[in-house]
Design a protein around this motif. Structure first.
Motif, PDB file in Angstrom:
ATOM      1  N   PRO A  51     -21.125  56.842  18.297  1.00 35.07           N
ATOM      2  CA  PRO A  51     -22.385  56.116  18.118  1.00 35.07           C
ATOM      3  C   PRO A  51     -22.420  54.945  17.193  1.00 35.07           C
ATOM      4  N   LEU A  52     -23.161  54.104  17.538  1.00 38.27           N
ATOM      5  CA  LEU A  52     -23.109  52.590  16.822  1.00 38.27           C
ATOM      6  C   LEU A  52     -21.991  51.814  17.027  1.00 38.27           C
ATOM      7  N   GLY A  53     -21.241  52.018  18.033  1.00 35.93           N
ATOM      8  CA  GLY A  53     -19.904  51.231  18.195  1.00 35.93           C
ATOM      9  C   GLY A  53     -19.059  51.048  17.073  1.00 35.93           C
ATOM     10  N   GLY A  54     -18.671  52.599  16.774  1.00 33.16           N
ATOM     11  CA  GLY A  54     -17.879  52.852  15.968  1.00 33.16           C
ATOM     12  C   GLY A  54     -17.996  52.725  14.432  1.00 33.16           C
ATOM     13  N   THR A  55     -19.139  52.384  14.042  1.00 37.63           N
ATOM     14  CA  THR A  55     -19.822  51.945  12.606  1.00 37.63           C
ATOM     15  C   THR A  55     -20.685  53.175  12.253  1.00 37.63           C
ATOM     16  N   LEU A  56     -20.840  53.372  10.973  1.00 34.95           N
ATOM     17  CA  LEU A  56     -21.725  54.497  10.806  1.00 34.95           C
ATOM     18  C   LEU A  56     -22.898  53.877   9.952  1.00 34.95           C
ATOM     19  N   ALA A  57     -23.260  52.540  10.006  1.00 35.48           N
ATOM     20  CA  ALA A  57     -24.480  51.847   9.479  1.00 35.48           C
ATOM     21  C   ALA A  57     -25.627  52.056  10.238  1.00 35.48           C
ATOM     22  N   PRO A  58     -26.431  52.260   9.854  1.00 35.30           N
ATOM     23  CA  PRO A  58     -27.882  52.533  10.928  1.00 35.30           C
ATOM     24  C   PRO A  58     -28.385  51.186  11.385  1.00 35.30           C
ATOM     25  N   ALA A  59     -28.588  51.189  12.370  1.00 36.52           N
ATOM     26  CA  ALA A  59     -28.965  49.985  13.207  1.00 36.52           C
ATOM     27  C   ALA A  59     -30.655  49.846  12.811  1.00 36.52           C
ATOM     28  N   ARG A  60     -30.978  48.776  12.139  1.00 39.31           N
ATOM     29  CA  ARG A  60     -32.474  48.820  11.722  1.00 39.31           C
ATOM     30  C   ARG A  60     -32.844  47.151  12.065  1.00 39.31           C
ATOM     31  N   SER A  61     -34.014  47.133  12.746  1.00 40.97           N
ATOM     32  CA  SER A  61     -34.536  45.898  12.892  1.00 40.97           C
ATOM     33  C   SER A  61     -35.054  45.309  11.403  1.00 40.97           C
ATOM     34  N   GLY A  62     -35.030  43.998  11.401  1.00 37.52           N
ATOM     35  CA  GLY A  62     -34.790  43.417   9.919  1.00 37.52           C
ATOM     36  C   GLY A  62     -36.449  43.442   9.526  1.00 37.52           C
ATOM     37  N   MET A  63     -36.702  43.047   8.360  1.00 45.89           N
ATOM     38  CA  MET A  63     -38.021  42.770   8.007  1.00 45.89           C
ATOM     39  C   MET A  63     -38.571  41.689   8.729  1.00 45.89           C
ATOM     40  N   ARG A  64     -37.908  40.615   8.608  1.00 49.17           N
ATOM     41  CA  ARG A  64     -38.215  39.621   9.177  1.00 49.17           C
ATOM     42  C   ARG A  64     -38.503  39.716  10.732  1.00 49.17           C
ATOM     43  N   ASP A  65     -38.117  40.301  11.445  1.00 47.69           N
ATOM     44  CA  ASP A  65     -38.691  40.549  12.708  1.00 47.69           C
ATOM     45  C   ASP A  65     -39.921  41.376  12.733  1.00 47.69           C
ATOM     46  N   GLN A  66     -40.085  42.322  12.032  1.00 46.69           N
ATOM     47  CA  GLN A  66     -41.171  43.261  11.847  1.00 46.69           C
ATOM     48  C   GLN A  66     -42.571  42.083  11.441  1.00 46.69           C
ATOM     49  N   LEU A  67     -42.339  41.266  10.478  1.00 50.73           N
ATOM     50  CA  LEU A  67     -43.196  40.356  10.157  1.00 50.73           C
ATOM     51  C   LEU A  67     -43.587  39.512  11.095  1.00 50.73           C
ATOM     52  N   LYS A  68     -42.542  39.128  11.935  1.00 44.58           N
ATOM     53  CA  LYS A  68     -42.847  38.140  12.992  1.00 44.58           C
ATOM     54  C   LYS A  68     -43.686  38.950  14.106  1.00 44.58           C
ATOM     55  N   HIS A  69     -43.335  39.989  14.440  1.00 37.89           N
ATOM     56  CA  HIS A  69     -44.025  40.769  15.298  1.00 37.89           C
ATOM     57  C   HIS A  69     -45.325  40.966  15.197  1.00 37.89           C
ATOM     58  N   ARG A  70     -45.607  41.374  13.750  1.00 41.07           N
ATOM     59  CA  ARG A  70     -46.955  41.601  13.556  1.00 41.07           C
ATOM     60  C   ARG A  70     -47.858  40.401  13.414  1.00 41.07           C
ATOM     61  N   TRP A  71     -47.150  39.331  13.005  1.00 42.90           N
ATOM     62  CA  TRP A  71     -47.803  37.921  12.789  1.00 42.90           C
ATOM     63  C   TRP A  71     -48.206  37.551  14.515  1.00 42.90           C
ATOM     64  N   ASN A  72     -47.361  37.752  15.328  1.00 43.14           N
ATOM     65  CA  ASN A  72     -47.559  37.561  16.731  1.00 43.14           C
ATOM     66  C   ASN A  72     -48.802  38.196  17.142  1.00 43.14           C
ATOM     67  N   GLU A  73     -48.817  39.409  16.900  1.00 46.76           N
ATOM     68  CA  GLU A  73     -50.067  40.283  17.219  1.00 46.76           C
ATOM     69  C   GLU A  73     -51.615  39.941  16.708  1.00 46.76           C
ATOM     70  N   GLU A  74     -51.234  39.594  15.454  1.00 44.85           N
ATOM     71  CA  GLU A  74     -52.437  39.197  14.858  1.00 44.85           C
ATOM     72  C   GLU A  74     -53.045  37.665  15.412  1.00 44.85           C
ATOM     73  N   VAL A  75     -52.080  36.983  15.895  1.00 41.38           N
ATOM     74  CA  VAL A  75     -52.473  35.438  16.406  1.00 41.38           C
ATOM     75  C   VAL A  75     -53.065  35.865  17.806  1.00 41.38           C
ATOM     76  N   ARG A  76     -52.352  36.808  18.547  1.00 35.13           N
ATOM     77  CA  ARG A  76     -52.643  37.121  19.914  1.00 35.13           C
ATOM     78  C   ARG A  76     -54.066  37.459  19.912  1.00 35.13           C
ATOM     79  N   VAL A  77     -54.567  38.508  18.662  1.00 37.02           N
ATOM     80  CA  VAL A  77     -55.860  39.154  18.620  1.00 37.02           C
ATOM     81  C   VAL A  77     -56.776  38.219  18.224  1.00 37.02           C
ATOM     82  N   LEU A  78     -56.670  36.939  17.430  1.00 37.73           N
ATOM     83  CA  LEU A  78     -57.430  36.114  17.092  1.00 37.73           C
ATOM     84  C   LEU A  78     -57.683  35.007  18.153  1.00 37.73           C
ATOM     85  N   ALA A  79     -56.585  34.990  18.955  1.00 37.95           N
ATOM     86  CA  ALA A  79     -56.881  33.816  20.330  1.00 37.95           C
ATOM     87  C   ALA A  79     -57.692  34.757  21.126  1.00 37.95           C
ATOM     88  N   ARG A  80     -57.517  35.776  21.377  1.00 36.79           N
ATOM     89  CA  ARG A  80     -58.405  36.575  22.293  1.00 36.79           C
ATOM     90  C   ARG A  80     -59.932  36.441  21.999  1.00 36.79           C
TER      91      ARG A  80
END
Length: 108
Positions: A51-80
């Motif tokens: 699992p994980l291609g031979g590494t034991l480190a957890p695969a986590r999406s970065g906080m930056r990606d999560q903030l970006k996704h949340r921001w895009n959702e907020e912009v989409r709602v406001l634009a609508r």
């Protein structure tokens, strides 16, 4: 729930999901019949099946990606919302409020 509280809660849930998924993969890999008796008998190039291609480190999406996704959702709602607003009603409401404020100021 506020933006920050909701984001932290969502981030915590995503971290928990990633950890549980990684642990499940590790258990399945350890319990597999191939090499279950002696891991030294596994071929050296078999790390890709680990699992994980031979590494034991957890695969986590970065906080930056999560903030970006949340921001895009907020912009989409406001634009609508902006797209669906009847701007004539907004203009009329603002004009009525202005006239009411003028009457109030002049009345005192």
């Amino acid at each position: 729930m506020g933006f920050l509280t909701g984001f932290v809660h969502h981030s915590t849930r995503l971290d928990q999901k990633a950890v549980i998924r990684d642990q499940t993969r590790m258990i399945e890999w350890l319990a597999s019949s191939r090499g279950a008796y002696d891991r030294r008998l596994l071929p050296k190039d078999d790390e890709s099946s680990m699992p994980l291609g031979g590494t034991l480190a957890p695969a986590r999406s970065g906080m930056r990606d999560q903030l970006k996704h949340r921001w895009n959702e907020e912009v989409r709602v406001l634009a609508r919302k902006a797209y669906n607003v009847q701007w004539e009603d907004v203009r009329d409401t603002a004009a009525d409020a202005w006239m009411g404020m003028k009457r109030y100021v002049k009345g005192q």
